[in-house]
Design an enzyme around this catalytic site. Sequence first.
Site, short mmCIF file in Angstrom:
data_model
loop_
_atom_site.label_atom_id
_atom_site.label_comp_id
_atom_site.label_asym_id
_atom_site.label_seq_id
_atom_site.Cartn_x
_atom_site.Cartn_y
_atom_site.Cartn_z
N SER A 15 61.97 63.59 26.32
CA SER A 15 62.70 62.67 25.77
C SER A 15 61.89 61.21 25.73
O SER A 15 61.47 60.86 26.53
CB SER A 15 64.19 62.53 26.31
OG SER A 15 64.69 61.26 25.66
N THR A 62 71.87 64.40 24.27
CA THR A 62 71.01 65.35 23.30
C THR A 62 71.24 66.78 23.65
O THR A 62 72.26 67.13 24.21
CB THR A 62 69.44 64.73 23.31
OG1 THR A 62 68.99 65.59 22.17
CG2 THR A 62 69.02 65.34 24.62
N LYS A 66 75.77 67.74 22.76
CA LYS A 66 76.64 66.95 21.78
C LYS A 66 78.17 67.22 21.68
O LYS A 66 78.98 66.29 21.63
CB LYS A 66 75.97 66.50 20.49
CG LYS A 66 74.47 65.85 20.74
CD LYS A 66 73.91 65.78 19.30
CE LYS A 66 72.54 65.04 19.68
NZ LYS A 66 72.00 64.65 18.37
N ALA A 128 72.56 72.44 7.61
CA ALA A 128 74.16 72.21 8.12
C ALA A 128 74.66 72.21 9.47
O ALA A 128 75.65 72.65 9.58
CB ALA A 128 75.06 73.02 6.83
N GLY A 130 74.15 70.10 13.41
CA GLY A 130 74.62 68.75 13.92
C GLY A 130 74.16 67.64 13.26
O GLY A 130 75.02 66.79 12.95
N GLY A 243 61.51 61.05 11.05
CA GLY A 243 62.64 60.67 11.75
C GLY A 243 62.56 59.70 12.97
O GLY A 243 63.37 59.34 13.68
P1 NDP Z 1 71.02 72.74 14.53
O1 NDP Z 1 70.31 73.64 15.25
O2 NDP Z 1 72.16 72.23 14.75
O3 NDP Z 1 70.79 73.04 13.04
C1 NDP Z 1 69.64 73.69 12.66
C2 NDP Z 1 69.71 73.75 10.73
O4 NDP Z 1 68.23 73.97 10.50
C3 NDP Z 1 70.82 74.82 10.41
O5 NDP Z 1 71.08 74.16 9.30
C4 NDP Z 1 69.73 75.91 10.13
O6 NDP Z 1 70.04 76.75 9.22
C5 NDP Z 1 68.44 75.16 9.71
N1 NDP Z 1 67.17 76.12 9.85
C6 NDP Z 1 66.26 76.51 10.98
N2 NDP Z 1 65.28 76.64 10.67
C7 NDP Z 1 65.29 76.97 9.39
C8 NDP Z 1 64.12 77.37 8.38
N3 NDP Z 1 63.07 78.07 8.88
N4 NDP Z 1 64.37 77.50 6.86
C9 NDP Z 1 65.69 76.70 6.71
N5 NDP Z 1 66.67 76.22 7.45
C10 NDP Z 1 66.60 76.29 8.74
O7 NDP Z 1 69.94 71.42 14.50
P2 NDP Z 1 70.43 69.78 14.39
O8 NDP Z 1 70.85 69.54 13.12
O9 NDP Z 1 70.71 69.23 15.74
O10 NDP Z 1 68.90 69.16 14.07
C11 NDP Z 1 67.99 69.36 13.01
C12 NDP Z 1 66.85 68.71 13.08
O11 NDP Z 1 67.11 67.18 13.18
C13 NDP Z 1 66.01 69.12 14.41
O12 NDP Z 1 64.83 69.30 13.84
C14 NDP Z 1 66.12 67.68 15.39
O13 NDP Z 1 64.91 67.40 15.90
C15 NDP Z 1 66.16 66.60 14.05
N6 NDP Z 1 67.07 65.37 14.74
C16 NDP Z 1 66.38 64.16 14.51
C17 NDP Z 1 67.17 63.26 15.13
C18 NDP Z 1 66.49 61.68 14.97
O14 NDP Z 1 66.72 60.86 15.62
N7 NDP Z 1 65.22 61.70 14.27
C19 NDP Z 1 68.22 63.31 15.67
C20 NDP Z 1 69.13 64.42 15.38
C21 NDP Z 1 68.10 65.66 15.05
P3 NDP Z 1 71.05 78.04 9.47
O15 NDP Z 1 72.56 77.12 9.65
O16 NDP Z 1 70.87 78.79 8.19
O17 NDP Z 1 70.70 78.71 10.52
#
Ligand code: NDP
Length: 277
Positions: A15, A62, A66, A128, A130, A243
């Site tokens: 982190s 994190t 969450k 879709a 978190g 990000g």
């Molecule tokens: P989640 O695990 O909750 O969701 C992941 C999402 O990614 C799902 O919608 C999943 O689809 C999709 N996904 C994963 N792999 C693929 C792929 N190969 N092709 C298409 N879709 C894919 O993760 P979070 O929402 O918590 O986080 C998402 C990203 O955002 C992370 O990479 C995280 O590092 C980043 N993040 C950055 C922050 C910042 O401050 N910059 C803060 C929070 C998050 P499905 O539903 O079909 O599985």
Amino acid sequence: MIDRYAVIGNPISHSKSPLIHTGFAHDSGQAMSYTTLEGPLGQFAATVNQFRAEGGKGLNVTVPFKLDACAYATDLADSARSAGAANALKFEGDRCYAENFDGVGLVRDITHNLGHALRGQRVLLLGAGGATRGAVLPILQQSPARLFIANRTVAKAQDLVAEFLAHGTSAVLEGGGYGDLGAAEVFDVVINATSASLGAELPPLPASAFAAEGLAYDMVYGKGLTPFLQLAQHSGVAHLADGVGMLVEQAAEAFAWWRGVRPETRCMIERISVPLQ
Ligand code: NDP
């Protein structure tokens, strides 16, 4: 004893939050400590209770806690309630206040740091999970012309849209699969909120979705030019960002909430940015 803060997660050693908050505290003259707290899986409440008993004042939260943070809190801000997840906690007596600053951090980075207004824009949000849940309301509050949520698991995007429409949000919001994106449909701002970039993967997004003068924003940070940003670059998109600004801005929101002082963020963003190449 100085006020104690930490970021709780598992794993947590990677982190950047201690670096960011220690920098904020130094720059704003706040006497506080900020460390990492590795919460054993399934032990969120016990770990937080112990931190509070030892004088802890607040936590960033994190992966994977969450949702636990939301359930643990006594008082949820709208941001945490609508996202169903919290990324910051504040302890006052027996109360635990919860916020989710991810979405507001994203919007501030796009509109303030990158100078890209969202009002009247066509916005495409990929994923879709978190991060998307936290981003929907703050984006809608900017009055975009359209917000389309595309997800690999189509039902998750549709459920998310139904949930936010039930909250009375505007009809600009739609969702579906990548196949539902019309071949001729173009977006001014495309935000990758999937975790695909962590595995150097690319969501199945048509290159035609990017507007040439638009912004391609990958929420993942520190990975350089991700496959998503490469696709945008090859499509001729004018503005690319990762990000890191979102990370620093959500941290600044939490810091201001805890300490009553909003830290300057530009130097910190520059300090921890990795070049997009
Ligand atoms: P989640 O695990 O909750 O969701 C992941 C999402 O990614 C799902 O919608 C999943 O689809 C999709 N996904 C994963 N792999 C693929 C792929 N190969 N092709 C298409 N879709 C894919 O993760 P979070 O929402 O918590 O986080 C998402 C990203 O955002 C992370 O990479 C995280 O590092 C980043 N993040 C950055 C922050 C910042 O401050 N910059 C803060 C929070 C998050 P499905 O539903 O079909 O599985």
